[in-house]
Design a protein around this motif. Structure first.
Motif, PDB file in Angstrom:
ATOM      1  N   UNK A 107       5.080   7.878   0.452  1.00 53.88           N
ATOM      2  CA  UNK A 107       4.558   7.121  -0.682  1.00 53.88           C
ATOM      3  C   UNK A 107       5.502   7.216  -1.873  1.00 53.88           C
ATOM      4  N   UNK A 108       5.978   8.413  -2.172  1.00 54.32           N
ATOM      5  CA  UNK A 108       6.905   8.580  -3.297  1.00 54.32           C
ATOM      6  C   UNK A 108       8.181   7.775  -3.079  1.00 54.32           C
ATOM      7  N   UNK A 109       8.650   7.728  -1.814  1.00 57.10           N
ATOM      8  CA  UNK A 109       9.833   6.914  -1.517  1.00 57.10           C
ATOM      9  C   UNK A 109       9.539   5.430  -1.741  1.00 57.10           C
ATOM     10  N   UNK A 110       8.356   5.010  -1.322  1.00 58.13           N
ATOM     11  CA  UNK A 110       7.988   3.617  -1.548  1.00 58.13           C
ATOM     12  C   UNK A 110       7.906   3.266  -3.016  1.00 58.13           C
ATOM     13  N   UNK A 111       7.371   4.200  -3.825  1.00 52.56           N
ATOM     14  CA  UNK A 111       7.305   3.967  -5.265  1.00 52.56           C
ATOM     15  C   UNK A 111       8.697   3.952  -5.878  1.00 52.56           C
ATOM     16  N   UNK A 116       5.551   0.952 -17.873  1.00 52.84           N
ATOM     17  CA  UNK A 116       4.950  -0.345 -17.604  1.00 52.84           C
ATOM     18  C   UNK A 116       3.532  -0.383 -18.163  1.00 52.84           C
ATOM     19  N   UNK A 117       2.921  -1.596 -18.086  1.00 51.70           N
ATOM     20  CA  UNK A 117       1.545  -1.756 -18.544  1.00 51.70           C
ATOM     21  C   UNK A 117       0.617  -0.874 -17.719  1.00 51.70           C
ATOM     22  N   UNK A 118      -0.452  -0.354 -18.306  1.00 51.10           N
ATOM     23  CA  UNK A 118      -1.341   0.552 -17.560  1.00 51.10           C
ATOM     24  C   UNK A 118      -2.079  -0.178 -16.447  1.00 51.10           C
ATOM     25  N   UNK A 119      -2.540   0.598 -15.487  1.00 54.04           N
ATOM     26  CA  UNK A 119      -3.330   0.060 -14.392  1.00 54.04           C
ATOM     27  C   UNK A 119      -4.684  -0.415 -14.901  1.00 54.04           C
ATOM     28  N   UNK A 159       0.159   9.732  -8.093  1.00 57.29           N
ATOM     29  CA  UNK A 159       1.590   9.443  -7.905  1.00 57.29           C
ATOM     30  C   UNK A 159       1.925   8.048  -8.415  1.00 57.29           C
ATOM     31  N   UNK A 160       1.057   7.065  -8.110  1.00 57.31           N
ATOM     32  CA  UNK A 160       1.295   5.703  -8.598  1.00 57.31           C
ATOM     33  C   UNK A 160       1.208   5.634 -10.117  1.00 57.31           C
ATOM     34  N   UNK A 196       9.771  -4.818  -7.163  1.00 63.15           N
ATOM     35  CA  UNK A 196       9.148  -5.849  -7.983  1.00 63.15           C
ATOM     36  C   UNK A 196       9.145  -5.509  -9.457  1.00 63.15           C
ATOM     37  N   UNK A 197       8.467  -6.369 -10.253  1.00 66.08           N
ATOM     38  CA  UNK A 197       8.221  -6.054 -11.665  1.00 66.08           C
ATOM     39  C   UNK A 197       7.226  -4.901 -11.662  1.00 66.08           C
ATOM     40  N   UNK A 198       7.562  -3.779 -12.222  1.00 66.11           N
ATOM     41  CA  UNK A 198       7.044  -2.524 -11.736  1.00 66.11           C
ATOM     42  C   UNK A 198       5.545  -2.338 -11.855  1.00 66.11           C
ATOM     43  N   UNK A 199       4.956  -2.231 -10.673  1.00 67.84           N
ATOM     44  CA  UNK A 199       3.612  -1.770 -10.345  1.00 67.84           C
ATOM     45  C   UNK A 199       2.482  -2.244 -11.259  1.00 67.84           C
TER      46      UNK A 199
END
Length: 518
Positions: A43-47, A123-126, A113-114, A52-55
């Protein structure tokens, strides 16, 4: 003293159950930590390598689903297929409870982690409610169902690796082979919309969750009885028996509701072919549409007038229309008679009063209705929503020809385009072209658009609670219609619009403004 005794017995049983669950959690952690650790590293590698425009919220969920879900599923299947620490009493219930704690803990670590990645990138918050629902109620529920299946299979067979193989086979086979939700084990991962969240899909998601949870509880009870027969174990007590019966009722009732809803759902997929592609057909040269969208009732009515022209060197005696299954045709009129239609594909056949000669035109008038009923086997096909309706002309206009390859609109030549769209008073409707006028009438909002020149006939129609950002650039104007909570992404859309304007002005000076909707 009697009152104290009646309270202490349940508390004592609850304490024993809590100690058993804690022991099962410890045993599960010891058995599965290498797999879960590998999943977190993946997962950390994927992140780290996400391009993309980040997460934004759904990108974060997609990365977790893609990079961590498999490790979680493997861990719960392997742990669930192990022999319970208590084989006679509360073990069949204790192990799923322990696995639920492990699943929640691992999903929390994945979510953190995300979140850490987003904070690192600034980036903008979730969107927290959507993120939590996608993480726990969606992926977590699916993993818990898989764990309960593994526990039930082991209780029945008494063999660890046989249980692992049987659980993996049942889960994979039912989800690969079958399409109907009642035949696909578990609660499938449902889609969500940035404007509606899981709202449009909440009913089927909850119903499927109740259905498969009830089914798994019944399986656990059957496994408990099978294990008890092998080892002279304890039968289900009256409270547990009542709980299992309630789960069985929930399983049957929710299954009946799902069966009814899936049976009444309308498929919005493209139609299968009935006519060979070489059969001559005219093409549209002009489309004038009048579309009314009722977002709350998820109803859309499409009326229109189209001009079709024969650009071939031969006369055309018949017209064929590919009409999406989602559309109920109220009227379809031209100088010809209806011959018939294929109910499996929706391809309608009309014989003209006289053949359409080369370069001749014909006027076609139509009215169609789209009502979103039930929920489809493929929820991603749902486009008519309370907020953020997103359809194309291929969904609301009868297409000339029933192609054996792509939808006829994809390869059709450009048309003169005009559309009037009515929607609820608090929403904005957007489509291709320049906004000619906008007005409110009788509790509805209306928007009229017209193209400044021929455009591809496959274009989109939107309606939602949009905010608007307009930018005047040297090459032309940029208009961005966006969901207000997504304001942080507007800058990316404007930059994309500047690039599109620069390319557009090079190819055709004076072209239409660039419009973005998200």
């Amino acid at each position: 003293m009697a009152a104290i005794h009646t309270v202490s017995v349940p508390l004592s049983a609850l304490g024993a159950f809590a100690r058993l669950v804690r022991q099962e959690v410890d045993a599960t952690a010891r058995r599965t930590w290498p797999v879960l650790l590998l999943g977190l590293v993946n997962l950390l590698a994927g992140l780290a390598f996400y391009a993309g425009d980040w997460l934004p919220t759904f990108a974060a969920l997609d990365v977790i689903y893609a990079n961590f879900a498999c490790a979680l599923w493997v861990a719960v299947v392997y742990a669930g297929a192990q022999r319970p620490l208590d084989t006679c009493g509360m073990g069949i219930a204790g192990k799923p409870s322990a696995l639920a704690i492990v699943v929640a803990t691992m999903l929390t670590l994945a979510g953190l982690a995300a979140v850490a990645g987003q904070i690192w990138h600034g980036d903008a918050p979730l969107e927290w409610p959507l993120f939590a629902a996608g993480l726990y109620a969606n992926l977590g529920w699916s993993a818990l169902h898989l764990a309960m299946l593994a526990v039930a299979v082991h209780a029945t067979t008494g063999r660890t690796w046989l249980s692992v193989a049987a659980t993996g086979f049942l889960w994979t086979a039912t989800n690969v082979v079958f399409e109907h939700p009642l035949l696909r084990f578990g609660a499938p991962i449902s889609p969500a919309s940035g404007m509606n969240g899981f709202g449009p899909f909440l009913a089927p998601q909850v119903a499927l969750g109740i259905h498969w949870t009830g089914f798994c509880i019944v399986l656990l009870a059957l496994g408990h009885l099978a294990a008890g027969r092998r080892s002279d174990g304890i039968a289900l007590g009256p409270n547990a028996f009542a709980f299992v019966w309630a789960a069985a009722v929930a399983w049957v009732v929710s299954g009946g509701w799902i069966l009814f809803q899936a049976g009444t759902a309308q498929d919005t997929a493209a139609l299968a072919p009935t006519v060979a592609p070489e059969q001559p057909q005219p093409v549209y040269s002009r489309l004038a549409l009048d579309i009314v969208i009722n977002p709350l009732e998820r109803l859309m009515v499409s009326r229109g007038t189209a001009i079709a022209v024969n650009r071939l060197g031969v006369a055309i005696p018949e017209l064929h229309f590919g009409i999406p299954r989602s559309l109920q045709v109220v009227a379809l009129a031209m100088t010809g008679e209806f011959v018939g239609n294929n109910e499996n594909t929706g391809c309608h056949h009309y014989r003209l009063n006289r053949p359409l000669e080369p370069k001749e035109t014909i006027k076609i008038e139509f009215e169609a209705k789209w009502v979103a009923k039930g929920f489809a086997n493929d929820p991603t096909s749902l486009r008519l929503l309370e907020n953020g309706t997103f359809v194309s002309t291929a969904h609301v206009v009868p297409a000339l020809g029933c192609s054996t390859t792509t939808h006829p609109f994809r390869s059709a030549p450009p048309v003169a385009f005009r559309a009037r769209i009515g929607t609820s008073l608090d929403q904005i409707a957007v489509t291709a072209g320049v906004l000619v006028r906008a007005w409110k009438e009788n509790g509805w909002s209306f928007f009229e658009y017209e193209s400044q020149g021929p455009i591809p006939p496959l274009t989109t129609v939107h309606s939602g609670h949009y905010a608007i950002r307009r930018i005047e650039a040297q090459e032309g104007s940029i208009e961005v219609y966006y969901h207000p909570p997504h304001e942080g992404r507007v800058g990316h859309m404007i930059e994309a619009g500047r690039t599109a304007l620069a390319r557009q002005s090079t190819l055709s000076p004076g072209a239409m403004p660039v419009i973005g909707v998200f």
